[in-house]
Design a protein around this motif. Structure first.
Motif, short mmCIF file in Angstrom:
data_model
loop_
_atom_site.label_atom_id
_atom_site.label_comp_id
_atom_site.label_asym_id
_atom_site.label_seq_id
_atom_site.Cartn_x
_atom_site.Cartn_y
_atom_site.Cartn_z
N GLN A 1 -16.00 -11.31 12.02
CA GLN A 1 -16.02 -10.21 12.99
C GLN A 1 -14.61 -9.67 13.19
OE1 GLN A 1 -16.57 -11.75 17.21
NE2 GLN A 1 -17.07 -13.59 16.06
N LEU A 2 -14.55 -8.41 13.60
CA LEU A 2 -13.27 -7.77 13.84
C LEU A 2 -12.60 -8.36 15.08
CD1 LEU A 2 -11.31 -5.43 13.07
CD2 LEU A 2 -12.59 -4.03 14.72
N LEU A 3 -11.34 -8.71 14.96
CA LEU A 3 -10.57 -9.18 16.11
C LEU A 3 -9.77 -8.01 16.70
CD1 LEU A 3 -9.54 -11.50 17.90
CD2 LEU A 3 -7.73 -11.89 16.22
N LEU A 4 -8.96 -7.37 15.87
CA LEU A 4 -8.24 -6.19 16.37
C LEU A 4 -7.80 -5.32 15.19
CD1 LEU A 4 -4.99 -6.83 15.84
CD2 LEU A 4 -5.23 -8.18 17.88
N ARG A 5 -7.45 -4.08 15.51
CA ARG A 5 -6.97 -3.12 14.51
C ARG A 5 -5.69 -2.50 15.05
NH1 ARG A 5 -12.11 0.70 14.25
NH2 ARG A 5 -10.92 1.64 12.56
N HIS A 6 -4.78 -2.18 14.15
CA HIS A 6 -3.44 -1.81 14.61
C HIS A 6 -3.44 -0.48 15.36
CE1 HIS A 6 -2.89 1.12 11.30
NE2 HIS A 6 -1.90 1.58 12.02
N ILE A 7 -4.37 0.42 15.04
CA ILE A 7 -4.32 1.72 15.71
C ILE A 7 -4.74 1.61 17.17
CG2 ILE A 7 -4.68 3.00 13.59
CD1 ILE A 7 -7.59 3.37 14.43
N SER A 8 -5.41 0.53 17.52
CA SER A 8 -5.87 0.38 18.90
C SER A 8 -4.75 -0.09 19.82
CB SER A 8 -7.03 -0.61 18.97
OG SER A 8 -8.10 -0.16 18.20
N ARG A 9 -3.77 -0.78 19.23
CA ARG A 9 -2.63 -1.29 19.99
C ARG A 9 -3.09 -2.08 21.23
NH1 ARG A 9 2.32 0.39 18.72
NH2 ARG A 9 2.55 1.99 17.15
N GLU A 10 -4.10 -2.89 21.04
CA GLU A 10 -4.62 -3.63 22.18
C GLU A 10 -4.47 -5.12 21.96
OE1 GLU A 10 -8.75 -2.59 22.40
OE2 GLU A 10 -9.05 -2.91 20.27
N TYR B 1 0.87 -1.19 0.00
CA TYR B 1 0.00 0.00 0.00
C TYR B 1 0.89 1.22 0.00
CZ TYR B 1 -3.87 3.10 1.29
OH TYR B 1 -4.81 4.08 1.31
N SER B 2 0.61 2.16 -0.85
CA SER B 2 1.49 3.31 -1.01
C SER B 2 1.29 4.36 0.07
CB SER B 2 1.27 3.95 -2.39
OG SER B 2 -0.09 4.31 -2.54
N GLY B 3 0.13 4.39 0.69
CA GLY B 3 -0.13 5.42 1.69
C GLY B 3 0.16 4.93 3.10
N SER B 4 -0.53 5.50 4.05
CA SER B 4 -0.43 5.06 5.44
C SER B 4 -1.61 4.13 5.73
CB SER B 4 -0.45 6.26 6.38
OG SER B 4 0.65 7.09 6.16
N PRO B 5 -1.37 2.87 5.74
CA PRO B 5 -2.50 1.94 5.83
C PRO B 5 -3.06 1.82 7.23
CG PRO B 5 -0.46 0.71 5.85
CD PRO B 5 -0.08 2.17 5.69
N ALA C 1 -0.88 -7.79 17.44
CA ALA C 1 -0.33 -7.65 16.09
C ALA C 1 0.40 -6.32 16.02
CB ALA C 1 -1.43 -7.71 15.04
N ASP C 2 1.59 -6.33 15.52
CA ASP C 2 2.40 -5.13 15.41
C ASP C 2 2.62 -4.78 13.95
OD1 ASP C 2 4.31 -6.27 18.19
OD2 ASP C 2 2.82 -4.65 18.15
N LEU C 3 2.39 -3.52 13.64
CA LEU C 3 2.61 -3.04 12.28
C LEU C 3 4.10 -2.78 12.09
CD1 LEU C 3 1.57 -2.03 9.55
CD2 LEU C 3 1.19 0.21 10.63
N ASN C 4 4.71 -3.42 11.11
CA ASN C 4 6.11 -3.21 10.77
C ASN C 4 6.16 -2.59 9.38
OD1 ASN C 4 8.79 -3.52 9.81
ND2 ASN C 4 9.15 -5.16 11.30
N LYS C 5 6.32 -1.28 9.35
CA LYS C 5 6.28 -0.59 8.06
C LYS C 5 7.48 -0.94 7.20
CE LYS C 5 3.36 3.29 9.40
NZ LYS C 5 3.20 4.77 9.44
N GLY C 6 8.63 -1.20 7.83
CA GLY C 6 9.81 -1.55 7.06
C GLY C 6 9.63 -2.86 6.30
N CYS D 1 -6.53 -11.09 7.33
CA CYS D 1 -5.89 -9.80 7.46
C CYS D 1 -6.53 -8.85 6.44
CB CYS D 1 -4.39 -9.95 7.18
SG CYS D 1 -3.41 -8.47 7.41
N ALA D 2 -6.68 -7.59 6.79
CA ALA D 2 -7.33 -6.65 5.88
C ALA D 2 -6.71 -5.27 6.01
CB ALA D 2 -8.83 -6.58 6.16
N THR D 3 -6.79 -4.50 4.94
CA THR D 3 -6.34 -3.12 4.97
C THR D 3 -7.34 -2.27 4.22
OG1 THR D 3 -4.48 -1.65 4.49
CG2 THR D 3 -4.95 -3.30 2.85
N ASN D 4 -7.34 -0.97 4.51
CA ASN D 4 -8.27 -0.11 3.81
C ASN D 4 -7.58 0.57 2.65
OD1 ASN D 4 -6.62 1.60 5.20
ND2 ASN D 4 -8.24 3.01 5.79
N ASN D 5 -8.35 1.23 1.82
CA ASN D 5 -7.77 2.03 0.75
C ASN D 5 -8.24 3.47 0.92
OD1 ASN D 5 -10.39 2.17 -0.17
ND2 ASN D 5 -10.12 0.67 -1.80
#
Lengths: 112, 108
Positions: free
Chosen positions: B45-54, B27-31, B61-66, B87-91
Motif C-alpha cells: 500500500q502507498l505510504l506517501l508521495r513526494h508531491i503531497s509533502r505530508e 531518471y532524466s525527467g521530473s520524477p 521523505a524529502d526529494l533531493n534533486k541534487g 521506494c518507487a518512481t514513475n516513468n
C-alpha cells in the motif's frame, strides 16, 4: 466495497500445466498491472494495460500473456508452467492520470 | 531507463531510535516519487508521495534533486513500523518502477 481481488492466493502446480491467475477490480480504474515479486526482492513490471483491448509488456520479459476484454478483469496466463515461474504475482490498478497504484493480495505460484 | 536503488536490504533499529531508509533514483525527467509499505500478511500500500509533502504515521521523505535521493525518515521508530518498504518512481508512461525494498525491523 471497491477493491482489487486476486485468485487463487496460493497455487502449486506441475511442470507443463496451463494456468490462469485471476485479477478483478471494482474500483472503476482504467489502468491495470501485473508485477512479479520474488521474496525480499524487487517488484518487476511484467504487463500493463491502459484500458479495454490494450496490453503492453513491462520491463521484465515474461513468458506469460494477458488479456483485457473487460475493464474490471485482467487475467494472466502461462501456457506451460516451469519451475522458473515460481514467484509471487501482484496485480494492481490505478485511475487514469493518477500514478498511485492499489494492489491485490497477490498469488504465490509454485511450479514443481 | 529509470532505476531505483535501495542500498539496504535490512535495517534493524531499537524502538525510539531514529530511522532513515535510503532511496536513490535515476531518471532524466521530473520524477514523481513514492514510498510503499507492506506489513506482514498485508497487501502493498502507498505510504506517501513526494508531491503531497505530508507526514504519514510520523514518516517524512524529502526529494533531493541534487543527490537524486528520496530518503524516508522517522525520528522515533515504533515496533508497528516493522515492515517491507519500497521506494518507487514513475516513468513517462506513468508506470511505477520499484526499488529492491528494505526490511525494517524495530526491536523492543
Amino acid at each position: 466495497e471497491a477493491d482489487i481481488y486476486q485468485t487463487p492466493r496460493y497455487l502449486v502446480i506441475g511442470t507443463g500445466k496451463k494456468i490462469t491467475l485471476e485479477c478483478s477490480q471494482t474500483m472503476g480504474h482504467d489502468k491495470m498491472y501485473w508485477y512479479q515479486q520474488d521474496p525480499g526482492m524487487e517488484l518487476h513490471l511484467i504487463h500493463y494495460s491502459y484500458g479495454v483491448n490494450s496490453t503492453e509488456k513491462g520491463d521484465l520479459s515474461s513468458e506469460s500473456t494477458v488479456s483485457r476484454i473487460r475493464t474490471e478483469h485482467f487475467p494472466l496466463t502461462l501456457e506451460s508452467a516451469r519451475p522458473s515461474h515460481t514467484s509471487q504475482y501482484l496485480c494492481a490498478s490505478s485511475a487514469r492520470g493518477n500514478t498511485e497504484a492499489f494492489f491485490g493480495q497477490g498469488t504465490r505460484l509454485t511450479v514443481v | 531507463a529509470q532505476r531505483v536503488t535501495q542500498p539496504e536490504k535490512l535495517l534493524s533499529v531499537f524502538k525510539g531510535a531514529p530511522v532513515e531508509l535510503k532511496c536513490n533514483y535515476s531518471y532524466s525527467g521530473s520524477p514523481e516519487l513514492f514510498w510503499y509499505v507492506q506489513y506482514s500478511r498485508q497487501r502493498l500500500q502507498l505510504l506517501l508521495r513526494h508531491i503531497s509533502r505530508e507526514s504519514i504515521k510520523g514518516f517524512t521523505a524529502d526529494l533531493n534533486k541534487g543527490e537524486t535521493s528520496f530518503h524516508l525518515k522517522k525520528p522515533f521508530a515504533q515496533e508497528e513500523d516493522s515492515a517491507m518498504y519500497y521506494c518507487a518512481t514513475n516513468n513517462a508512461g506513468n508506470m511505477l518502477t520499484f526499488g529492491g525494498g528494505t526490511r525494517l525491523m524495530v526491536k523492543p
